[in-house]
Motif scaffolding. Structure first.
Motif, PDB file in Angstrom:
ATOM      1  N   TYR A  33      12.764  11.559  -2.444  1.00 19.57           N
ATOM      2  CA  TYR A  33      11.883  11.098  -1.377  1.00 19.57           C
ATOM      3  C   TYR A  33      10.468  10.924  -1.906  1.00 19.57           C
ATOM      4  O   TYR A  33      10.129  11.405  -2.993  1.00 19.57           O
ATOM      5  N   GLU A  34       9.656  10.221  -1.141  1.00 18.19           N
ATOM      6  CA  GLU A  34       8.226  10.072  -1.407  1.00 18.19           C
ATOM      7  C   GLU A  34       7.499  10.062  -0.069  1.00 18.19           C
ATOM      8  O   GLU A  34       8.063   9.653   0.948  1.00 18.19           O
ATOM      9  N   VAL A  35       6.253  10.493  -0.082  1.00 14.18           N
ATOM     10  CA  VAL A  35       5.413  10.482   1.108  1.00 14.18           C
ATOM     11  C   VAL A  35       4.059   9.878   0.747  1.00 14.18           C
ATOM     12  O   VAL A  35       3.374  10.386  -0.134  1.00 14.18           O
ATOM     13  N   TRP A  36       3.717   8.787   1.424  1.00 10.92           N
ATOM     14  CA  TRP A  36       2.425   8.146   1.239  1.00 10.92           C
ATOM     15  C   TRP A  36       1.463   8.579   2.344  1.00 10.92           C
ATOM     16  O   TRP A  36       1.837   8.548   3.530  1.00 10.92           O
ATOM     17  N   ALA A  37       0.252   8.952   2.000  1.00  9.72           N
ATOM     18  CA  ALA A  37      -0.780   9.070   3.025  1.00  9.72           C
ATOM     19  C   ALA A  37      -1.154   7.658   3.467  1.00  9.72           C
ATOM     20  O   ALA A  37      -1.138   6.712   2.665  1.00  9.72           O
ATOM     21  N   VAL A  38      -1.453   7.509   4.743  1.00 16.86           N
ATOM     22  CA  VAL A  38      -1.853   6.209   5.282  1.00 16.86           C
ATOM     23  C   VAL A  38      -3.291   6.310   5.757  1.00 16.86           C
ATOM     24  O   VAL A  38      -3.632   7.162   6.582  1.00 16.86           O
TER      25      VAL A  38
END
Length: 287
Positions: A33-38
């Motif tokens: 998985y990956e998580v991008w800050a927006v």
């Protein structure tokens, strides 16, 4: 407001999104998985997250589900459909759907992909950062490939729960040499008693934090003394400052470690300044 999720090729309402029961992510944690800050509706540290995603997939021999350009379009559409201006975008890719067996499916099946996005209250996050947070320490009990951003996170879950039950934000794993490796969902940093900024080197098979990498660029430009040198909990408790970094936490000052206050118990000026500088750079480079 209705939320939407991208599941294996199409957007569906979040509450109606489902994955097959024999998805290997569900049954075997066989995925990444990956998580991008927006920020301002854009993906922060995009290239760093993609580089780590491809590396994790290759390490587990999971096929790339689509090109980076196509995946970027999916992520941006998830952010747009969910009307996220400030928040997080989550991507999960598993080996796919196949009859349950520990070995890889033969013949291979297409990877399965899920994307979601949610809004965050940045003002609330800023208030928490301004107050500072606490961490606890827990024994390192994870597998030896923490450099892969795997969805197999049970040790992290238990560490986070232990932190929650003790009123802390984060838990720091400590290896059998007494050295801090990283947090359950963040990288760990201190400014030691001599004023040097320190964090664990990634050769220790800790996660190659993308926020960490961007912050290192900021640190090099500021000229702060820095080393990738591990530290003990005792050194951290005696430090001038401490903080954690991650897509969710960004740069969050730590004011208490295992019940011991750092200094006067208030966030330090270096951590506060680095948080500000990181966010300025991340917003500027978001895509």
């Amino acid at each position: 407001m209705s939320r939407f999720a991208y599941v294996n090729g199409r957007f569906v309402r979040h509450g109606e999104a489902v994955v097959p029961i024999e998805d290997r992510g569900y049954q075997l944690a066989d995925g990444v998985y990956e998580v991008w800050a927006v920020f301002d509706g854009k993906l922060a540290d995009a290239e760093g997250h993609f580089a780590r995603l491809w590396r994790s997939l290759d390490a587990l021999r999971i096929a790339h589900p689509m090109s980076q350009a196509s995946l970027t379009m999916v992520l941006r559409e998830a952010v747009r459909r969910n009307k996220v201006k400030e928040g997080l975008c989550y991507l999960q890719i598993t080996r796919g759907v196949a009859k349950r067996d520990h070995a890889f499916p033969n013949p291979a099946v297409p990877p399965a992909i899920v994307v979601t996005a949610k809004s965050l209250d940045r003002s609330a996050a800023e208030a928490k950062a301004a107050k500072g947070a606490s961490v606890i320490s827990v024994p390192e009990n994870r597998w030896g490939r923490c450099d892969i951003k795997s969805i197999g996170l049970l040790p992290n879950v238990l560490a986070k729960q232990a932190a929650r039950e003790r009123g802390a934000l984060e838990a720091w794993f400590v290896d059998d040499m007494g050295l801090v490796t990283e947090g359950a969902s963040s990288n760990a940093w201190i400014i030691d008693a001599e004023g040097a900024l320190r964090t664990r080197d990634t050769n220790a098979n800790i996660l190659r934090g993308v926020t960490r990498s961007t912050l290192l660029e900021v640190i090099r430009e500021t000229g702060l003394p820095f080393s990738e040198k591990p530290f003990t909990i005792a050194e951290a408790q005696a430090a001038k400052e401490a903080f954690i970094t991650g897509a969710g936490s960004l740069v969050t000052p730590i004011t208490q470690i295992d019940g011991v206050k750092l200094g006067d118990g208030q966030p330090g000026p270096v951590a506060i300044g680095l948080r500000r500088s990181y966010m300025e750079r991340a917003r500027l480079k978001a895509v």
